[in-house]
Design an enzyme around this catalytic site. Structure first.
Site, mmCIF file in Angstrom:
data_model
loop_
_atom_site.group_PDB
_atom_site.id
_atom_site.type_symbol
_atom_site.label_atom_id
_atom_site.label_comp_id
_atom_site.label_asym_id
_atom_site.label_seq_id
_atom_site.Cartn_x
_atom_site.Cartn_y
_atom_site.Cartn_z
ATOM 1 N N GLY A 48 0.762 -1.245 0.000
ATOM 2 C CA GLY A 48 0.000 0.000 0.000
ATOM 3 C C GLY A 48 0.788 1.288 0.000
ATOM 4 O O GLY A 48 0.307 2.316 -0.478
ATOM 5 N N GLU A 102 4.084 3.956 5.965
ATOM 6 C CA GLU A 102 2.893 3.099 5.901
ATOM 7 C C GLU A 102 1.779 3.846 5.174
ATOM 8 O O GLU A 102 1.754 5.078 5.151
ATOM 9 C CB GLU A 102 2.492 2.728 7.356
ATOM 10 C CG GLU A 102 1.246 1.913 7.523
ATOM 11 C CD GLU A 102 1.316 0.519 6.894
ATOM 12 O OE1 GLU A 102 1.591 0.425 5.687
ATOM 13 O OE2 GLU A 102 1.032 -0.460 7.596
ATOM 14 N N ASP A 103 0.844 3.079 4.599
ATOM 15 C CA ASP A 103 -0.277 3.745 3.915
ATOM 16 C C ASP A 103 -1.324 4.214 4.921
ATOM 17 O O ASP A 103 -1.758 5.357 4.893
ATOM 18 C CB ASP A 103 -0.901 2.846 2.831
ATOM 19 C CG ASP A 103 -1.367 1.478 3.346
ATOM 20 O OD1 ASP A 103 -1.102 1.133 4.527
ATOM 21 O OD2 ASP A 103 -1.998 0.744 2.568
ATOM 22 N N ASP A 106 -4.747 1.590 10.951
ATOM 23 C CA ASP A 106 -6.172 1.362 11.208
ATOM 24 C C ASP A 106 -6.313 0.880 12.667
ATOM 25 O O ASP A 106 -6.419 1.696 13.574
ATOM 26 C CB ASP A 106 -6.640 0.326 10.178
ATOM 27 C CG ASP A 106 -8.124 0.069 10.211
ATOM 28 O OD1 ASP A 106 -8.879 1.007 10.432
ATOM 29 O OD2 ASP A 106 -8.540 -1.091 10.008
ATOM 30 N N LYS A 134 -6.625 6.367 11.291
ATOM 31 C CA LYS A 134 -8.057 6.265 11.623
ATOM 32 C C LYS A 134 -8.139 6.110 13.135
ATOM 33 O O LYS A 134 -8.281 4.990 13.640
ATOM 34 C CB LYS A 134 -8.645 4.992 11.001
ATOM 35 C CG LYS A 134 -9.100 5.086 9.573
ATOM 36 C CD LYS A 134 -9.855 3.788 9.237
ATOM 37 C CE LYS A 134 -9.834 3.487 7.773
ATOM 38 N NZ LYS A 134 -10.332 2.127 7.468
ATOM 39 N N PHE A 155 -13.909 3.304 4.852
ATOM 40 C CA PHE A 155 -12.986 2.553 4.005
ATOM 41 C C PHE A 155 -12.635 3.382 2.778
ATOM 42 O O PHE A 155 -13.505 3.898 2.098
ATOM 43 C CB PHE A 155 -13.599 1.210 3.584
ATOM 44 C CG PHE A 155 -12.593 0.323 2.915
ATOM 45 C CD1 PHE A 155 -11.718 -0.449 3.659
ATOM 46 C CD2 PHE A 155 -12.483 0.303 1.526
ATOM 47 C CE1 PHE A 155 -10.745 -1.233 3.041
ATOM 48 C CE2 PHE A 155 -11.514 -0.479 0.898
ATOM 49 C CZ PHE A 155 -10.655 -1.248 1.659
ATOM 50 N N ARG A 168 -5.480 0.749 -6.552
ATOM 51 C CA ARG A 168 -4.214 1.369 -6.111
ATOM 52 C C ARG A 168 -3.732 2.440 -7.082
ATOM 53 O O ARG A 168 -3.005 3.351 -6.710
ATOM 54 C CB ARG A 168 -3.115 0.304 -5.989
ATOM 55 C CG ARG A 168 -3.368 -0.752 -4.931
ATOM 56 C CD ARG A 168 -2.092 -1.554 -4.702
ATOM 57 N NE ARG A 168 -2.324 -2.817 -4.010
ATOM 58 C CZ ARG A 168 -2.400 -2.959 -2.695
ATOM 59 N NH1 ARG A 168 -2.292 -1.915 -1.901
ATOM 60 N NH2 ARG A 168 -2.599 -4.151 -2.159
#
Ligand code: IMP
Length: 179
Positions: A48, A102-103, A106, A134, A155, A168
């Site tokens: 990601g 990192e993407d 969560d 998040k 999401f 992506r």
């Protein structure tokens, strides 16, 4: 507002590419300041984070290196559940200033496990740069030093983030549409 469909699920535009570019540059500026005179090793987490890592690095004007790692997943016993390991770490990070790219953070479980394992290699420092956070979903405390966006519990896809492998390549961020 633009709507697209991935694997039969609808997504609508939420963050345009210009805004992503602006925030990535802001994060790069913070890293340029904090790591002046150092030579950090960026560790991008595949898949990601590839796009964020590329754009972030393009905006760094300090000496820096990059490498990529992945989290494996395999099924342990019923009691241990899925155990995830860092794979692909080919260079020594001992004594290095590491920035994990990192993407999205969560639940935080991926980053917690990643930090545990990287710390065992005795880097001089480790910080996290995540494109998204998040906070409502966090299950474990994770200290994310650099983040581009803080978002609500929803999401998203695009700019490296996927929905079952797709999306992506989208240059903007899309939110899953209400069903
Ligand atoms: P965590 O371990 O729960 O923090 O999960 C982090 C990983 O879950 C990210 O690296 C993503 O691969 C994936 N993920 C979490 N939220 C989203 C999302 O909204 N869109 C796409 N992938 C997500």
């Amino acid at each position: 507002m633009q709507t697209i469909e991935l694997l039969g699920k609808k997504f609508v535009t939420s963050i345009p590419r210009e805004e992503i570019e602006r925030e990535v540059k802001r994060v790069a500026g913070e890293i340029n300041n904090d790591y002046k005179g150092k030579r950090p090793l960026l560790l991008g987490v595949l898949n990601g984070a590839f796009m964020f890592a590329a754009d972030l690095m393009r905006n760094l004007d300090i000496e820096c290196e990059i490498s990529f790692v992945k989290m494996s997943s395999y099924q342990g016993t019923i009691t241990t559940g899925a155990v995830r390991e860092v794979i692909g770490l080919n260079e020594s990070i001992e004594g290095r200033d590491v920035i994990v790219i990192e993407d999205i953070v969560d639940t935080g479980l991926t980053m917690q496990r990643m930090l545990e394992q990287l710390s065992a290699h005795n880097p001089s420092s480790i910080n996290i740069a995540s494109l998204f956070l998040k906070p409502a979903r966090l299950k474990v405390p994770v200290d994310v030093k650099y983040s581009a966006f803080t978002i609500s519990d929803r999401f998203i896809v695009g700019y490296g983030l996927d929905y079952d492998g797709l999306g992506r390549n989208l240059p903007d961020i899309y939110d899953a549409a209400e069903e």
